[in-house]
Design an enzyme around this catalytic site. Structure first.
Site, mmCIF file in Angstrom:
data_model
loop_
_atom_site.group_PDB
_atom_site.id
_atom_site.type_symbol
_atom_site.label_atom_id
_atom_site.label_comp_id
_atom_site.label_asym_id
_atom_site.label_seq_id
_atom_site.Cartn_x
_atom_site.Cartn_y
_atom_site.Cartn_z
ATOM 1 N N LYS A 132 -15.111 -83.251 -47.903
ATOM 2 C CA LYS A 132 -15.160 -82.374 -49.238
ATOM 3 C C LYS A 132 -16.327 -83.146 -50.116
ATOM 4 O O LYS A 132 -16.160 -84.393 -50.193
ATOM 5 C CB LYS A 132 -14.015 -82.170 -49.770
ATOM 6 C CG LYS A 132 -13.846 -80.995 -50.566
ATOM 7 C CD LYS A 132 -13.537 -79.598 -49.836
ATOM 8 C CE LYS A 132 -13.496 -78.323 -50.580
ATOM 9 N NZ LYS A 132 -12.827 -77.108 -49.931
HETATM 10 N N1 GLU Z 1 -14.962 -74.383 -48.674
HETATM 11 C C1 GLU Z 1 -14.281 -73.811 -47.548
HETATM 12 C C2 GLU Z 1 -12.755 -74.423 -47.197
HETATM 13 O O1 GLU Z 1 -12.258 -74.811 -48.040
HETATM 14 C C3 GLU Z 1 -15.115 -73.760 -46.364
HETATM 15 C C4 GLU Z 1 -15.436 -75.106 -45.817
HETATM 16 C C5 GLU Z 1 -16.675 -74.907 -44.548
HETATM 17 O O2 GLU Z 1 -16.995 -73.865 -44.177
HETATM 18 O O3 GLU Z 1 -17.054 -76.119 -44.247
HETATM 19 O O4 GLU Z 1 -12.343 -74.168 -46.271
#
Ligand code: GLU
Length: 429
Positions: free
Chosen positions: A119
């Protein structure tokens, strides 16, 4: 063992029981009894593999220079490259990004995507930046984290306050720096740049699909069901629309612009148009305004937290009238609240399965980019539904077998996969 060699808590963060990393650590502790021999590897889940903090300086439109703190955390890479979004928010901290990265590891393993968890984020209020400033900040951040991201190492995507345009700038910056056209370095891109049909609504769709399956299992009829949604961004609005189409009434909504209520249910076309024009639900003519805290007392069957972490506190968990909680957000429920919801017989479909639809279609996008062959929206949705339902069934069986919550069951399924990969790869050197 020499006591100085037992693992010491990380010095870089100071979690509390309700903070994101504290919440995550508690969730890991709860799964340990179900990990069997793999429990010996559990410490690996309690620390990120890699955490990068970067300075993001940009020139503002008026000529001043501003600095922002940026992060990219790779929590675990045992099962594949890092995968997870990037958020732009003034409350972003290293601790928060660590927790969000860890939840991505669990989520990706829960739906069996060949990814680890990662993240990123920038501590900034993007509403205060012009479009050009936002672009410069995104590009500088991408360049700074360019030393650890890549189509085969770590693939960012949208999250809170980031969108396809920001992914386009990230893809372009990485491509310029590497002399390639690296469509596979980020997902959630615009369709013309190798984005996937169905990606924008995928997270909300996954919330609906898992919610419909959960409702069926507890005999909750969706037709006429009353739904309250916190957060009316990409996730909350898409989920609300699908519940509305299934005959449910969206009676309450809350976001940073206010809280609104309509006992008969909102007209969703009108509300969507209002949000598009005004940037939030506040001031919507087809509803009554409500005090923010009263949102948690609303008479509803389904509660969808689709905003930020830590929203369902112990006190709010005691008050809610919902029978079913669908976690569209990451980490919306603190552990003490989780216990109260379980005691009260309120079913929680946890974030790590409920909102996995987004990353699942991100995976489809990444696969399509590598093969340069693109699927129809129907093909995407059919595959998405199949993966979500299959994953939820497996989790439900685990929950029934051990008589544990769906959250602990999701952690059990996911952590077994992560730690099996860890064990099979072996410890290097
Ligand atoms: N931000 C989204 C999540 O928290 C998607 C992450 C992604 O598609 O890599 O799952």
């Amino acid at each position: 063992m020499n006591s100085t060699l037992t693992p010491m808590p990380l010095s870089s963060v100071h979690p509390t029981p309700d903070s994101p990393w504290g919440t995550y650590l508690m969730q890991v502790d709860r799964v340990v009894p179900y990990l069997g021999h793999l429990a010996r590897w559990v410490e690996t889940l309690k620390r990120p593999k890699r955490a990068l903090i970067v300075d993001v300086p940009i020139e503002l439109d008026d000529g001043r220079v501003a600095h922002f703190e940026g992060f990219r955390v790779q929590h675990n890479l045992s099962r594949g490259p890092g995968k997870g979004g990037v958020r732009f928010h003034p409350d972003v901290t290293l601790e928060e990004v660590m927790a969000l990265a860890a939840w991505m590891s669990v989520k990706n393993a829960a739906v069996n995507l060949p990814y680890g968890g990662a993240k990123g984020g920038i501590r900034v209020d993007p509403a205060l930046l012009s479009r050009k400033e936002l672009e410069r900040m995104t590009r500088r951040y991408t360049s700074e984290i360019g030393i650890i991201i890549g189509p085969h190492s770590d693939i960012p995507a949208p999250d809170v306050n980031t969108n396809p345009q920001i992914m386009a700038w990230m893809m372009d910056t990485y491509s310029m720096n590497t002399g390639t056209t690296a469509t596979g370095v980020v997902t959630g891109k615009p369709i013309h740049l190798g984005g996937s049909l169905g990606r924008v609504k995928a997270t909300g769709r996954g919330v609906f699909v898992t919610g419909r399956e959960a409702a069926r299992r507890i005999d909750l009829e969706l037709t006429g069901a009353r739904v309250a949604v916190q957060g009316f961004g990409n996730v909350g609005s898409a989920a609300a629309e699908l519940f509305n189409q299934a005959g449910s009434k969206i009676v309450a909504a809350q976001d940073h612009t206010g809280t609104i209520y309509n006992d008969r249910g909102f007209d969703m076309a009108d509300l969507t148009a209002h949000v598009k024009e005004h940037g939030g639900v506040g001031g919507f003519k087809g509803a009554e305004p409500m005090k923010d805290e009263e949102f948690w007392d609303v008479a509803c069957d389904i509660l969808i937290p689709a905003a930020l972490e830590g929203q369902i506190t112990a006190e709010r968990a005691r008050r809610t009238k919902a029978k079913l909680v669908l976690e569209g957000a990451n980490g919306p429920t603190v552990p003490s609240a989780d216990d109260i919801l379980a005691e009260r017989g309120i079913l929680v479909v946890p974030d790590v399965i409920c909102n996995a639809g987004g990353v699942t279609v991100s995976y489809f996008e990444w696969v399509q980019d590598f093969s340069s062959f693109f699927w129809t929206e129907d093909e995407i949705n059919v595959r998405l539904d199949k993966i979500m339902i299959g994953a939820l069934r497996r989790i439900w069986d685990t929950a029934d077998r051990h008589r544990i919550t769906l959250r602990t069951a999701t952690f059990a399924v996911a952590c077994e996969r992560i730690l099996t990969a860890r064990e099979e790869r072996g410890l290097y050197p």
